[in-house]
Write an enzyme that holds these catalytic residues in place. Structure first.
Site, PDB file in Angstrom:
ATOM      1  CD  GLU A   1      -2.961  -0.716  -0.282  1.00  0.00           C
ATOM      2  OE1 GLU A   1      -2.883   0.453  -0.754  1.00  0.00           O
ATOM      3  OE2 GLU A   1      -3.697  -1.747  -0.653  1.00  0.00           O
TER       4      GLU A   1
ATOM      5  CB  CYS B   1     -20.688   2.131 -18.225  1.00  0.00           C
ATOM      6  SG  CYS B   1     -20.084   3.549 -17.492  1.00  0.00           S
TER       7      CYS B   1
ATOM      8  CE1 TYR C   1      -6.824   2.881  -0.240  1.00  0.00           C
ATOM      9  CE2 TYR C   1      -4.597   3.008  -0.100  1.00  0.00           C
ATOM     10  CZ  TYR C   1      -5.896   2.381  -0.684  1.00  0.00           C
ATOM     11  OH  TYR C   1      -5.607   1.380  -1.492  1.00  0.00           O
TER      12      TYR C   1
ATOM     13  CB  THR D   1       3.900   4.234  -7.348  1.00  0.00           C
ATOM     14  OG1 THR D   1       4.399   5.234  -6.559  1.00  0.00           O
ATOM     15  CG2 THR D   1       5.010   3.616  -8.260  1.00  0.00           C
TER      16      THR D   1
ATOM     17  CB  CYS E   1     -23.759   2.665 -11.723  1.00  0.00           C
ATOM     18  SG  CYS E   1     -22.772   4.274 -11.966  1.00  0.00           S
TER      19      CYS E   1
ATOM     20  CG  ASP F   1      -7.492   5.203  -3.144  1.00  0.00           C
ATOM     21  OD1 ASP F   1      -8.640   5.193  -3.448  1.00  0.00           O
ATOM     22  OD2 ASP F   1      -6.211   4.631  -3.763  1.00  0.00           O
TER      23      ASP F   1
HETATM   24 FE1  SF4 Z   1     -19.862   3.060 -15.288  1.00  0.00          FE
HETATM   25 FE2  SF4 Z   1     -20.887   3.512 -13.053  1.00  0.00          FE
HETATM   26 FE3  SF4 Z   1     -19.568   0.966 -13.495  1.00  0.00          FE
HETATM   27 FE4  SF4 Z   1     -18.179   3.245 -13.188  1.00  0.00          FE
HETATM   28  S1  SF4 Z   1     -19.438   2.192 -11.514  1.00  0.00           S
HETATM   29  S2  SF4 Z   1     -18.178   1.798 -14.732  1.00  0.00           S
HETATM   30  S3  SF4 Z   1     -19.726   4.878 -14.135  1.00  0.00           S
HETATM   31  S4  SF4 Z   1     -21.366   1.900 -14.428  1.00  0.00           S
END
Ligand code: SF4
Length: 350
Positions: free
Chosen positions: A39, A201, A122, A45, A210, A140
């Site tokens: 970590e 997505c 974190y 990096t 999402c 993070d």
């Molecule tokens: Fe797309 Fe949402 Fe998945 Fe991110 S979390 S790749 S914005 S669908």
């Protein structure tokens, strides 16, 4: 949060992580020391850069005790090229504390862990969740990006206080049964799918949860307003070679950028112009300059500033008066000294 089906979200994320995670050397087991080192190395990096460093570091310092007892210069040498060298120094300081105060066992108490040098919120959350299976957030920039999209959080992630919003969100979302896989799943999703530009997505395992995707705003998140101001510094880097073929190296100060690393002597170009460079060297080192030739210039970009190094090969005759923090070293011996990347690039030209 109620618009998200939390158990289903946890399951989709964890199953995806278990099937799709990259095989990385620090994922071979849950040893907290290995998680900790990885970590720290991964801060600012890339994973691909870290892998060989991690393996080499573990070969040299396989246990907390080995790292605690190691010579600092050897630790810096193993870190050479990774940058942000204070990480290595802080890590060793903290590891020594663990050996002395906690019987060489990484503490699983959030307070004790968080008090160790270099262990921020974190890193603390990452060690607690990944190594000790505790339901703690590890937030993070990567995780903030992913969650800002999934939950459509429009706070500025450049502001330090925004982290609290995301930590609170993780506390609500995290799987109590498998916090390790949950947190690593969020990190892996950010690395492989929900990337900064053009998130994938259509391949995303949590797409149905999402909100940003549903609303078509995933490309506008996260909100990040602050810009780091970059400054640039130009130097002469002087590769000074004496009669015997040795080179001058100087050690950088104990504090600040690249502290205690070694480099070819540098002087700011606004302190001496090229016409007076020979006189400057003669005066500083009380020696006679025989010749000055150009080598390839070197540019190095740090997070907040850029170095432009105008590299000169300088041959001198007779005695040299060595200023403090400087040594005359043979070309071969230079390899034993920890040099910043920019000066390794100069060394390669010799
Ligand atoms: Fe797309 Fe949402 Fe998945 Fe991110 S979390 S790749 S914005 S669908």
């Amino acid at each position: 949060m109620s618009i998200i089906n939390i158990p289903q979200f946890q399951e989709d994320l964890i199953i995806w992580f278990k099937n799709e995670q990259r095989q990385l050397p620090w994922r071979e087991n849950q040893d907290p020391y290995r998680v900790w080192v990885s970590e720290i190395m991964l801060q600012q990096t890339k994973v691909d850069t870290v892998i060989p460093y991690f393996q080499n570091f573990m070969d040299h310092f396989p246990t907390l005790t080995a790292l605690a007892n190691a010579d600092e210069q050897k630790v810096l040498k193993a870190w050479e090229g990774l940058g942000y060298y204070s990480r290595a120094r802080n890590l060793q300081t903290a590891v020594r504390e663990v050996v002395e105060q906690y019987d060489a066992k990484v503490p699983d108490d959030p307070k004790q862990l968080g008090n160790l040098k270099g262990v921020g919120p974190y890193t603390k959350g990452a060690i607690l969740s990944i190594a000790f299976d505790k339901a703690e957030p590890a937030v993070d920039g990567n995780v903030m990006r992913v969650l800002s999209r999934i939950l459509r959080i429009e706070e500025d992630i450049a502001k330090p206080k925004t982290r609290k919003t995301f930590e609170a969100a993780v506390r609500e979302l995290i799987s109590e049964e498998n916090p390790s896989a949950f947190n690593q799943g969020l990190m892996e999703l950010g690395a492989l799918v929900c990337t900064p530009k053009k998130p994938s997505c259509l391949l995303c395992p949590v797409q149905e949860h999402c909100i940003a995707y549903r609303d078509g705003v995933e490309q506008t998140l996260p909100i990040k307003k602050k810009k780091i101001k970059q400054s640039s510094h130009t130097y002469f880097a002087l590769v000074i070679q004496d009669d015997a073929g040795n080179y001058l190296l100087e050690q950088r100060p104990e504090q600040g950028l690249l502290a205690q690393l070694w480099q070819f002597p540098m002087v700011k170009k606004n302190e001496v112009d090229e016409k007076h460079l020979s006189a400057y060297i003669q005066e500083k080192f009380q020696t006679e300059v025989a010749d000055i030739n150009d080598l390839e210039p070197v540019k190095h970009v740090f997070s907040h500033l850029t170095w432009f190094l105008d590299v000169k090969h300088v041959t001198v005759k007779g005695e040299i008066t060595l200023p403090t923090h400087m040594e005359q070293i043979s070309k071969n011996e230079i390899k034993q000294y920890p040099l910043p990347v920019s000066h390794q690039n100069i060394y390669k030209q010799l």
